[in-house]
Each structure stands twice: as C-alpha cells, then as structure tokens.
Scaffold this motif. Structure first.
Motif, PDB file in Angstrom:
ATOM      1  N   ASN A  51       1.310  -1.189   0.364  1.00 41.52           N
ATOM      2  CA  ASN A  51       0.037   0.092   0.426  1.00 41.52           C
ATOM      3  C   ASN A  51       0.844   1.177   0.274  1.00 41.52           C
ATOM      4  O   ASN A  51       0.455   2.689   0.383  1.00 41.52           O
ATOM      5  N   TYR A  52       1.944   0.889   0.160  1.00 40.98           N
ATOM      6  CA  TYR A  52       3.493   1.770   0.517  1.00 40.98           C
ATOM      7  C   TYR A  52       4.169   2.140  -0.148  1.00 40.98           C
ATOM      8  O   TYR A  52       4.777   3.627  -0.225  1.00 40.98           O
ATOM      9  N   SER A  53       4.624   1.333  -0.919  1.00 39.99           N
ATOM     10  CA  SER A  53       5.504   0.893  -1.782  1.00 39.99           C
ATOM     11  C   SER A  53       5.719   0.248  -2.968  1.00 39.99           C
ATOM     12  O   SER A  53       4.835  -0.532  -3.053  1.00 39.99           O
ATOM     13  N   ASN A  54       6.150  -0.008  -3.739  1.00 40.90           N
ATOM     14  CA  ASN A  54       6.234   0.021  -5.186  1.00 40.90           C
ATOM     15  C   ASN A  54       7.713  -1.545  -4.834  1.00 40.90           C
ATOM     16  O   ASN A  54       7.456  -2.251  -6.320  1.00 40.90           O
ATOM     17  N   ASN A  55       7.553  -1.602  -3.909  1.00 41.97           N
ATOM     18  CA  ASN A  55       9.157  -2.442  -3.765  1.00 41.97           C
ATOM     19  C   ASN A  55       9.165  -3.523  -2.832  1.00 41.97           C
ATOM     20  O   ASN A  55       9.240  -3.497  -1.284  1.00 41.97           O
ATOM     21  N   PRO A  56       7.520  -4.270  -1.764  1.00 37.40           N
ATOM     22  CA  PRO A  56       7.217  -4.909  -1.128  1.00 37.40           C
ATOM     23  C   PRO A  56       8.333  -6.104  -0.749  1.00 37.40           C
ATOM     24  O   PRO A  56       8.267  -6.751  -1.984  1.00 37.40           O
ATOM     25  N   PRO A  57       7.768  -6.050   1.137  1.00 37.30           N
ATOM     26  CA  PRO A  57       9.289  -7.192   1.479  1.00 37.30           C
ATOM     27  C   PRO A  57       7.507  -8.897   1.151  1.00 37.30           C
ATOM     28  O   PRO A  57       7.277  -8.591   0.579  1.00 37.30           O
ATOM     29  N   GLN A  58       8.374 -10.018   0.442  1.00 33.34           N
ATOM     30  CA  GLN A  58       7.732 -10.955   0.411  1.00 33.34           C
ATOM     31  C   GLN A  58       7.549 -11.817   1.628  1.00 33.34           C
ATOM     32  O   GLN A  58       8.045 -12.762   2.021  1.00 33.34           O
ATOM     33  N   GLY A  59       6.729 -10.689   2.585  1.00 33.64           N
ATOM     34  CA  GLY A  59       6.060 -11.760   3.352  1.00 33.64           C
ATOM     35  C   GLY A  59       6.786 -11.887   4.697  1.00 33.64           C
ATOM     36  O   GLY A  59       7.984 -10.758   4.594  1.00 33.64           O
ATOM     37  N   PRO A  60       6.552 -12.072   6.304  1.00 28.30           N
ATOM     38  CA  PRO A  60       7.557 -11.302   7.605  1.00 28.30           C
ATOM     39  C   PRO A  60       8.975 -12.401   7.126  1.00 28.30           C
ATOM     40  O   PRO A  60       9.073 -13.785   6.354  1.00 28.30           O
ATOM     41  N   ARG A  61       9.886 -11.566   7.904  1.00 32.08           N
ATOM     42  CA  ARG A  61      10.854 -12.296   8.260  1.00 32.08           C
ATOM     43  C   ARG A  61      11.788 -13.150   8.357  1.00 32.08           C
ATOM     44  O   ARG A  61      10.130 -13.201   9.553  1.00 32.08           O
ATOM     45  N   GLY A  62      12.154 -14.106   8.407  1.00 38.35           N
ATOM     46  CA  GLY A  62      12.453 -15.744   9.612  1.00 38.35           C
ATOM     47  C   GLY A  62      13.143 -15.727  10.228  1.00 38.35           C
ATOM     48  O   GLY A  62      12.754 -13.995  10.870  1.00 38.35           O
ATOM     49  N   SER A  63      12.432 -16.642  10.922  1.00 41.95           N
ATOM     50  CA  SER A  63      12.468 -16.736  12.497  1.00 41.95           C
ATOM     51  C   SER A  63      13.670 -15.869  13.308  1.00 41.95           C
ATOM     52  O   SER A  63      14.806 -16.352  12.222  1.00 41.95           O
ATOM     53  N   HIS A  64      14.105 -15.029  14.030  1.00 45.98           N
ATOM     54  CA  HIS A  64      14.918 -15.144  14.558  1.00 45.98           C
ATOM     55  C   HIS A  64      15.986 -14.677  16.322  1.00 45.98           C
ATOM     56  O   HIS A  64      16.338 -14.267  16.591  1.00 45.98           O
ATOM     57  N   CYS A  65      14.616 -15.562  17.256  1.00 48.31           N
ATOM     58  CA  CYS A  65      14.797 -15.689  18.619  1.00 48.31           C
ATOM     59  C   CYS A  65      14.397 -16.888  18.460  1.00 48.31           C
ATOM     60  O   CYS A  65      13.973 -18.539  18.169  1.00 48.31           O
ATOM     61  N   SER A  66      15.186 -17.612  19.997  1.00 49.11           N
ATOM     62  CA  SER A  66      14.295 -18.527  20.476  1.00 49.11           C
ATOM     63  C   SER A  66      14.632 -18.632  22.270  1.00 49.11           C
ATOM     64  O   SER A  66      14.838 -17.466  22.840  1.00 49.11           O
ATOM     65  N   GLY A  67      13.837 -19.852  22.348  1.00 45.87           N
ATOM     66  CA  GLY A  67      13.766 -19.797  24.237  1.00 45.87           C
ATOM     67  C   GLY A  67      13.006 -20.357  24.220  1.00 45.87           C
ATOM     68  O   GLY A  67      12.691 -21.580  23.963  1.00 45.87           O
ATOM     69  N   PHE A  68      13.218 -21.392  26.327  1.00 43.59           N
ATOM     70  CA  PHE A  68      12.443 -22.349  26.207  1.00 43.59           C
ATOM     71  C   PHE A  68      12.212 -21.984  27.876  1.00 43.59           C
ATOM     72  O   PHE A  68      12.831 -21.004  28.035  1.00 43.59           O
ATOM     73  N   VAL A  69      11.388 -22.905  28.427  1.00 44.61           N
ATOM     74  CA  VAL A  69      11.141 -22.364  29.887  1.00 44.61           C
ATOM     75  C   VAL A  69      11.442 -24.592  30.611  1.00 44.61           C
ATOM     76  O   VAL A  69      10.578 -24.867  29.764  1.00 44.61           O
ATOM     77  N   ALA A  70      12.524 -24.140  31.315  1.00 50.13           N
ATOM     78  CA  ALA A  70      12.170 -25.220  32.051  1.00 50.13           C
ATOM     79  C   ALA A  70      11.517 -25.722  33.276  1.00 50.13           C
ATOM     80  O   ALA A  70      11.945 -24.548  34.346  1.00 50.13           O
ATOM     81  N   THR A  71      10.661 -26.816  34.059  1.00 45.82           N
ATOM     82  CA  THR A  71      10.419 -26.428  35.681  1.00 45.82           C
ATOM     83  C   THR A  71      10.717 -28.054  36.253  1.00 45.82           C
ATOM     84  O   THR A  71      10.605 -28.823  35.168  1.00 45.82           O
ATOM     85  N   GLY A  72      10.418 -28.257  36.889  1.00 41.04           N
ATOM     86  CA  GLY A  72      10.548 -28.779  37.600  1.00 41.04           C
ATOM     87  C   GLY A  72      11.521 -30.243  37.921  1.00 41.04           C
ATOM     88  O   GLY A  72      12.511 -29.823  38.149  1.00 41.04           O
ATOM     89  N   SER A  73      11.543 -31.667  37.292  1.00 40.65           N
ATOM     90  CA  SER A  73      12.718 -32.135  37.697  1.00 40.65           C
ATOM     91  C   SER A  73      13.991 -31.802  36.382  1.00 40.65           C
ATOM     92  O   SER A  73      14.684 -32.365  36.285  1.00 40.65           O
ATOM     93  N   ALA A  74      13.509 -31.174  35.597  1.00 39.49           N
ATOM     94  CA  ALA A  74      14.046 -30.992  34.104  1.00 39.49           C
ATOM     95  C   ALA A  74      15.222 -29.513  35.038  1.00 39.49           C
ATOM     96  O   ALA A  74      15.579 -28.479  33.930  1.00 39.49           O
ATOM     97  N   THR A  75      14.925 -28.890  36.212  1.00 37.52           N
ATOM     98  CA  THR A  75      15.636 -28.321  35.723  1.00 37.52           C
ATOM     99  C   THR A  75      16.825 -28.878  37.765  1.00 37.52           C
ATOM    100  O   THR A  75      15.965 -29.939  38.576  1.00 37.52           O
ATOM    101  N   LYS A  76      18.201 -28.446  37.556  1.00 36.52           N
ATOM    102  CA  LYS A  76      18.490 -28.758  38.791  1.00 36.52           C
ATOM    103  C   LYS A  76      17.765 -28.894  39.999  1.00 36.52           C
ATOM    104  O   LYS A  76      18.455 -29.251  41.437  1.00 36.52           O
ATOM    105  N   ASP A  77      17.447 -27.233  40.918  1.00 42.66           N
ATOM    106  CA  ASP A  77      16.920 -27.409  42.280  1.00 42.66           C
ATOM    107  C   ASP A  77      15.388 -27.739  41.909  1.00 42.66           C
ATOM    108  O   ASP A  77      14.897 -27.470  42.904  1.00 42.66           O
TER     109      ASP A  77
END
Length: 175
Positions: free
Chosen positions: A127-153
């Motif tokens: 809507n604003y440009s004659n040369n728009p990007p082709q879809g969202p950028r690829g993933s560039h982050c990583s994250g995790f959550v561990a609880t219970g027996s998956a952690t030392k304490d």
C-alpha cells in the motif's frame, strides 16, 4: 538540564552499573518513577538507538522511523494498560529531563518497532511501496522454559535469545 527536587528524589532511588557491555539497572517506586529512572539513566543509549533506527528504518523500509511510531500509536496505544502507560510516560519524562526530548508516543513506537516492521509491515507494504517485502522475516529468536525435574533445583528456568542484526541487537543489553 537541572532536575526538580521531586525528580532528584526519584533518580536517587535508582542505580545503573555497566558491566561488559550490559547495563544493569536497579529501579524502584511506582510505575511512573520506575520509568523515569529507566529513562533518565539510559538517555544516551536511547538517543543513540533512535539515531541508528531512524537511519536504518529509512534504508531498509524506505519509510521514516516516525511513520512506524505513528502507526504504533494508532494501532496499540489505546490497548496498553494504564500501569504501562504511566511507566512509559515516566521513561519519556526521564529522557526529556536528561536532555533528549521524548514523548510517550516515541516510547510506544520504540517498543513496537520490531513487531511493526517484522509482522505488520510485510502485510501492508504494498500500500506504501512499489517494492514490498515478500512476507515476514524468518525467525530470529529462541526461547525455552524448564521446570520441575528438568532443572537442578526444581525451580523454573526461563531464557530468551535474540538473533538479530548487529545494528539493532546492540541495544538489547539492559537488565
């Protein structure tokens, strides 16, 4: 710029320690005070980030940084809980008190930049440009959550890692 007595008392409750490229802030008080401390202590870093983002936004997207700030405000300001708006207003006032004129809208735009350029912009760029990007950028982050027996304490461990361009990623260093 000289702080008022009230502003001096707010800033006196906070500390900033720089270690190996990381900025460690200790802030306390109500949301406005926390924001003011954050803004006041990180003014130089925010000023530099806005300078770089202004240049790179134009280079990468062909649009002014202010365009994305305005879009962020239009789309999200009325959805931000009052507590967070108070904190962002404090940040803006802290930046301003330390010599970098900033509005709460500027803070909203800064916080929303990645979502707007990464997810919203690819959908509307044609809507604003004659040369728009082709879809969202690829993933560039990583994250995790561990609880219970998956952690030392048995206590939760939460981690996030950002993989981004240096020009933007260099500002993700505040603890």
């Amino acid at each position: 710029m000289t702080l008022t007595d009230t502003q001096s008392k707010i800033v006196a409750k906070a500390t900033k320690k720089d270690v190996n490229g990381w900025h460690y802030l200790t802030v306390q008080g109500d949301p406005y005070e926390i924001g003011f401390q954050h803004g006041y202590l990180l003014t130089d870093e925010f000023r530099d980030a806005v300078r770089v983002y202004t240049h790179m936004t134009l280079e990468l997207y062909g649009m002014d940084y202010s365009f994305f700030v305005n879009q962020a405000v239009k789309m999200h300001k009325d959805k931000i809980p009052e507590e967070y708006l108070e904190e962002m207003q404090g940040m803006a006032d802290g930046f301003t008190a330390n010599g970098f004129e900033t509005s709460v809208d500027d803070v909203i735009g800064w916080n929303d930049w990645m979502e707007l350029t990464g997810y919203w912009w690819p959908q509307v760029a044609a809507n604003y440009s004659n040369n728009p990007p082709q879809g969202p950028r690829g993933s560039h982050c990583s994250g995790f959550v561990a609880t219970g027996s998956a952690t030392k304490d048995g206590k939760p461990v939460i981690a996030h890692e950002s993989f981004d361009d240096f020009w933007s990623g260099q500002y993700f260093n505040v603890c």
